[in-house]
Structure formats: structure tokens, C-alpha cells
Scaffold this active site. Sequence first.
Site, PDB file in Angstrom:
ATOM      1  CG  ASP A  53      -4.291   8.782 -12.330  1.00  0.00           C
ATOM      2  OD1 ASP A  53      -4.667   8.274 -11.263  1.00  0.00           O
ATOM      3  OD2 ASP A  53      -5.073   9.243 -13.188  1.00  0.00           O
ATOM      4  CG  ASP A  87      -1.972   1.075   1.159  1.00  0.00           C
ATOM      5  OD1 ASP A  87      -3.048   0.800   0.609  1.00  0.00           O
ATOM      6  OD2 ASP A  87      -1.717   2.190   1.662  1.00  0.00           O
ATOM      7  CD  GLU A 103      -4.659   4.141  -1.427  1.00  0.00           C
ATOM      8  OE1 GLU A 103      -4.848   4.553  -0.269  1.00  0.00           O
ATOM      9  OE2 GLU A 103      -5.526   4.179  -2.326  1.00  0.00           O
TER      10      GLU A 103
END
Length: 350
Positions: A234, A217, A260
Amino acid sequence: MDMAQHLSDTELSAKILRHAVPKMSELNIPVTPENYAVWYEYYKGINLDLKRAIDGLLANNVSFIPSVNKDLYKTYIQVHSPEVIEKVQVETQVLINGLLTKIASMSKGTSRFSDSLTEFDSALKGESDPIVLQKLVDGITSELDEIINANIEMDKSLSSMNKEVDALKTEMDDLRSVVMTDQLTSLNNRRAFDKEVISHINSFNQSNFESSLLVVDIDYFKQFNDVHGHLIGDKVLTYVAQALKNAVKGDDFVARYGGEEFVILLPNTSQEDAQKVAENLRVKIAARNLTIGKEKKLPLGNITVSVGVASLKVSDDKDSYFIRADEALYRAKSSGRNCVVGERVFETPI
């Protein structure tokens, strides 16, 4: 799904195929996986919003240029009906396999028949008399020549059809790739991960090979997005995805799980070795100072990740396996982030 329903779906796919492809050709729409998914749904008639949209375009003689086709796909297939892509692929694959089997059988039959007619033709021509027999032979020979020529043309037609079906099969294979791929990062997506992890569990149950799972993560990603915007966010997602992809090898499997969060399956890897892999990943990602822009570079600083690690157990299904790695990830974040934490191992008291 019972057999009767399966046959019904196959017949429906065949009917839709016969209508959709000619209509797309008439409108100069390329038969790409995405475009075919749109027109498959249109002719199926269940997606009423899509049907109304296309009917409106047709009524107003709107040209189906690439931007129009792309908007239809994004609005009515990718967002609202993601499952239709996989359904189109599966049903059309069944149809294609049936066509290929029939074509192969017909091609062999016509080839053998042509050979037999040729041999019979030669045998009849070998008879010397009487005159009546000769005339009969001449008549049969003429008919046989026509049949042979007809079969040659049939073989050419079947060969051409075979090539067309092969091309369609390739497009459907491409469609499968679209279904299993995250469009932003080009990694495998969650659907692909769900399929792959089941394969790992089945292999583990059969051969007891070790397997480990990393859940990765990006730290403080929401805060980063709020400051720099989603476009830069992005780019960060793409950077991390590429770093993960470059760091694994062989049969290792990387996917974007959502947002994410990423997952990595490591076959033939113990938890101890998996934690070493995770630590190497963490260090490499954190070591790079990111910047955006060619002329005036905008410094983004260091991007860090937290990683949870779990190893496959006999009692696991895909959910329990993921949950243990995800719990380890939660502990990594609670410990200050930018670290690797393995699952808790509870020893049975003696």
C-alpha cells in the site's frame, strides 16, 4: 428514468431526509456524508442486512460511537453497495435545489409584502379626518404592524433554514468527493475517470483538440506484495500515486484505475508529446531507492513502471480509447517492463 419515477425518487429522498437526520441527531451521530449514506439506506429499507444490523444495535441500546458508525459504513455501504453513495448524492441534490428555489421565492415575497404594508401604513396615517376614518386607520395600522412583525420573524426563520440547507448541500458535495476518490491514494478513482474521459471525448468531437491517455502499471507488484506484505504494498502504491500527481499539471487528470494500475488523461497533448511525458514519469519513479522505517530502514530497491500510450481518435468511445492504451501497456510489459510503448499506428495503403 421517466418523469414520474424521478418525482417519486425526489419525494422518497425528502421523506428519508425528514426521518434520518432527526434520528441521527437523537443518537448523537454526526451528519457526515458517510453516516448519512448509512441511515439513508436504513430508512429506504432495501438493504436488509444493514437494517437487521442497525435494528439489533438499537434493540441492545448500543451507543453509535465513531467506530460503530465507521464499521456500518465499511461493511454495508462501501463494500456491498458502492452505488448507493452516488444515488444519495444525486437525489438529495435534487431535493436541495428544490428547497432553495422555494426559499428564495418565499423570502422575496415576504420582503416585498413587508415593504408594501409599511407604505400602506404610512399612507393611511396621512389621512387627517374624519374621526371614524382615524379609528379605522388605527385598527388597520395595528394589524399591519402585527403582519410586518410576523413577516420579519418569517424572514429570520427562512434565513436560518437557508443556512441549514447550505450546510447540507456542502455535506452532499463532500459526499460526491468521497464517491469519486480512491481512499488509499487520494487520487481520482475509476468512476471519476469514466466521467472525465467522456468529457474529453465530447470536447474532442466538438473542437477536435488533441488528447492522449497513459495507462501506467507498477512492475512485478504482485511479487513485491508476496515478499513484503500488503501494508508495504500500500505504501508503494501511495508513493507511485504521489509521483504521478506531482508530475502532471494544469488540466491533466490522474486516477487509480484499479489494483496497481493508474491512468492519466493529457488534454491538448499529441501522442509524441505524451510519450515524452510518460518517459519522464518512468525515469523519475525508477530513479528513487525506496526504504521503509525511521530507525532500521528496510531497503525496497527501485520501483519501476511500464506505460502504454494512445491518442484520441474520431471513432473512439471510452472503451476503445482505453483498450488501445492498455494494449500498448501489454506490449511494454512483454518487452521487458520499465519502458514506454505507444499504440500501433496502421497506415492505409495507397
